[in-house]
Enzyme design. Structure first.
Site, PDB file in Angstrom:
ATOM      1  N   LYS A   1       0.829  -1.193   0.000  1.00 40.31           N
ATOM      2  CA  LYS A   1       0.000   0.000   0.000  1.00 40.31           C
ATOM      3  C   LYS A   1       0.876   1.260   0.000  1.00 40.31           C
ATOM      4  O   LYS A   1       2.025   1.218   0.447  1.00 40.31           O
ATOM      5  CB  LYS A   1      -0.900   0.034   1.238  1.00 40.31           C
ATOM      6  CG  LYS A   1      -1.971  -1.023   1.290  1.00 40.31           C
ATOM      7  CD  LYS A   1      -2.738  -0.918   2.602  1.00 40.31           C
ATOM      8  CE  LYS A   1      -3.843  -1.961   2.693  1.00 40.31           C
ATOM      9  NZ  LYS A   1      -4.944  -1.685   1.751  1.00 40.31           N
TER      10      LYS A   1
ATOM     11  N   ARG B   1     -10.574 -11.486   1.587  1.00 37.33           N
ATOM     12  CA  ARG B   1     -11.402 -12.560   1.018  1.00 37.33           C
ATOM     13  C   ARG B   1     -10.680 -13.914   1.058  1.00 37.33           C
ATOM     14  O   ARG B   1     -11.320 -14.959   1.099  1.00 37.33           O
ATOM     15  CB  ARG B   1     -11.817 -12.193  -0.407  1.00 37.33           C
ATOM     16  CG  ARG B   1     -10.684 -12.081  -1.404  1.00 37.33           C
ATOM     17  CD  ARG B   1     -11.035 -11.230  -2.617  1.00 37.33           C
ATOM     18  NE  ARG B   1     -11.079  -9.818  -2.279  1.00 37.33           N
ATOM     19  CZ  ARG B   1     -11.399  -8.864  -3.152  1.00 37.33           C
ATOM     20  NH1 ARG B   1     -11.693  -9.182  -4.402  1.00 37.33           N
ATOM     21  NH2 ARG B   1     -11.432  -7.601  -2.770  1.00 37.33           N
TER      22      ARG B   1
END
Length: 491
Positions: free
Chosen positions: A274, A348
């Site tokens: 990130k 996920r």
């Protein structure tokens, strides 16, 4: 310190309290309690309104000191807006602003008559519960690693009769769950690790009769085939955990409701690193887990007559020589293979194995919550969580619980047409589906691990914490899910 709630039925003008809280509508219209104090004080409130000191605009507050004829040492007048437009949302806002004002005063106790206000479609139990939760939310102080901001308020009484007691009891349980979720979310990631979450779960189980805890280590998860979850945690010095809590509040043999929460205690993005600015907020990437653990806490404190299981897959996603990488193919517990196109779509990849694991409990309903996608923030902002489900009845139950508690959510589609975005040439499917409909394709991914289940997904990426360097975890969706479980327990 835990704020204490109680009910009281005394007259506002004769109650001996450091601070009496009453409402004032726009155009100088007084609530019933404000009118009684105004009459006892010879029109003191109306005079302040005429002088412009007291405004009826929604959320405006003004403290009036030492009114003659009134026993309370202070009267806090809270603006309610136009009476004809007064509704549940404005009621909650008025209670929140009243709490902000009273917690800035040097008072240990207060009494509120806002709970007497007429809120269309809401009864006294709802009004007391909402007022208590709004007050408790404002009164929360984080203090685990810093000296907390001063709070002198210790107790608050709300106007209400015996019919409001159920609402007050629920408020006490839900407030504890929200505080627990907020505290976990606010803790720094060097303290709140996967191991820490497991230790906290075991401690909670030991302290509460009817609660069982189990914490799976990496070796146990490997034996179960949770290679997707384990891949995400490979780059961290803090090994993953799978935390399982059970509450046996229902009948023997009743199928449980199962809650699954994403517990990424820090998300660097992994190899798909990130940007640096704002990365400190990624300690909040376990707020799905915090919310489910908070909901579990609330259910136990309220002693809800349901069987409940909370499953928290917890990892830390870090870059390292052993980190999983883009183009890796991982095999999930279900046996399905996933091509990793982005290691920052890790939530996920841990939830899919947890959802598969959760099916061993034969859930009556299976609900997961996660700070899953930035796309959800773009779609809905900071006000509404997203709900996605193929089960209309379950989605409607959750949406209704959100409206009841004002912990609101909005349903987004989960049509099969979106599934094609996850196609892969190297695995059964990929872990991302591109920029379009990112929140939906993330839910589509999860849906492949909930086949045959009455399942819903809640994306709280926009609602789990407040913006800014000093923004705190909100504790959502504890109120929504607690209300949903209250309704299930009543069936």
């Amino acid at each position: 310190m835990t704020l204490q709630f109680s009910l009281q039925s005394d007259a506002p003008e004769t109650t001996d309290t450091p601070c009496a809280i009453v409402g004032v509508y726009e155009n100088g219209t007084l609530s019933s309690a404000a009118a009684r104090i105004d009459s006892a004080s010879g029109g003191a409130i109306k005079r302040r309104i005429e002088a412009g000191d007291v405004s009826g605009k929604v959320g405006n507050t003004q403290v009036l000191f030492d009114l003659s004829g009134v026993t309370a040492k202070r009267v806090l007048a809270v603006g309610l807006g136009a009476e004809k437009s007064f509704d549940a949302a404005r009621f909650k806002r008025a209670c929140t602003e009243a709490a902000r004002a009273v917690t800035k005063l040097t008072v240990k106790q207060a009494a509120s008559w806002l709970s007497e206000l007429n809120v269309p479609g809401r009864d006294s139990a709802w009004r007391v519960r909402t007022a208590a939760l709004a007050t408790d939310h404002v009164a929360y102080r984080y203090g685990a690693t810093v000296k907390p901001a001063a709070l002198s308020l210790e107790a608050i009484a709300f106007a209400g009769d015996s019919t409001a007691q159920a609402g007050l009891d629920q408020a006490a349980g839900i407030a504890e769950g929200v505080r627990h979720a907020r505290e976990l979310g606010n803790l720094p990631p060097n303290i709140c690790t996967p191991k820490y979450l497991g230790e906290q779960a075991k401690a909670f189980a030991e302290a509460h009769e009817g609660v069982e805890a189990e914490v799976l280590e990496p070796e146990q998860m490997a034996e179960l085939g949770m290679h997707s979850l384990l891949a995400v945690g490979r780059g961290s010095a803090n090994p993953p955990r799978l935390v399982v809590l059970k509450w046996n509040g229902g009948k023997d043999g009743d199928k449980p409701y199962v809650l699954v929460g994403k517990g990424v205690t820090f998300d660097s993005g992994g190899i798909s690193l990130k940007p640096g600015p704002g990365m400190e907020e990624m300690k909040f990437d376990m707020c799905g887990a915090a919310g489910m653990l908070g909901t579990f806490t609330a259910a136990v404190k309220m002693k809800l007559a349901v069987n409940l299981v909370c499953v928290v897959p917890s990892v830390e996603n870090m870059p390292d020589g052993d980190s999983y990488r883009p183009s890796d193919v991982v095999t999930t517990m279900s046996g399905q293979t996933v091509e990793v196109l982005n290691t920052d779509a890790e939530g996920r990849l841990i939830l899919c194995d947890a959802l598969t694991y959760a099916q061993r409990f034969e859930p009556k309903a299976l609900v997961d919550a996660a700070t899953l996608t930035g796309a959800c923030v773009i779609a809905l902002g900071k006000h509404a969580s997203a709900i996605m489900s193929k089960h209309d009845d379950l989605a409607e139950e959750l949406l209704a619980a959100g409206e009841e508690t004002l912990d609101r959510a909005w349903r987004m589609p989960l049509w099969d047409e979106y599934q094609s975005q996850l196609e892969s040439g190297f695995a059964d499917f990929a872990n991302i589906g591109g920029k379009p409909a990112g929140a939906i394709t993330a839910a589509c991914f999860l849906s492949r691990f909930a086949e045959g289940q009455r399942w819903a997904h809640i994306d709280i990426a926009g609602t789990a914490w407040d913006d800014g360097r000093k923004g705190l975890a909100t504790g959502r969706p504890v109120s929504l899910l607690s209300q949903w479980l209250i309704e299930q327990s009543a069936k």
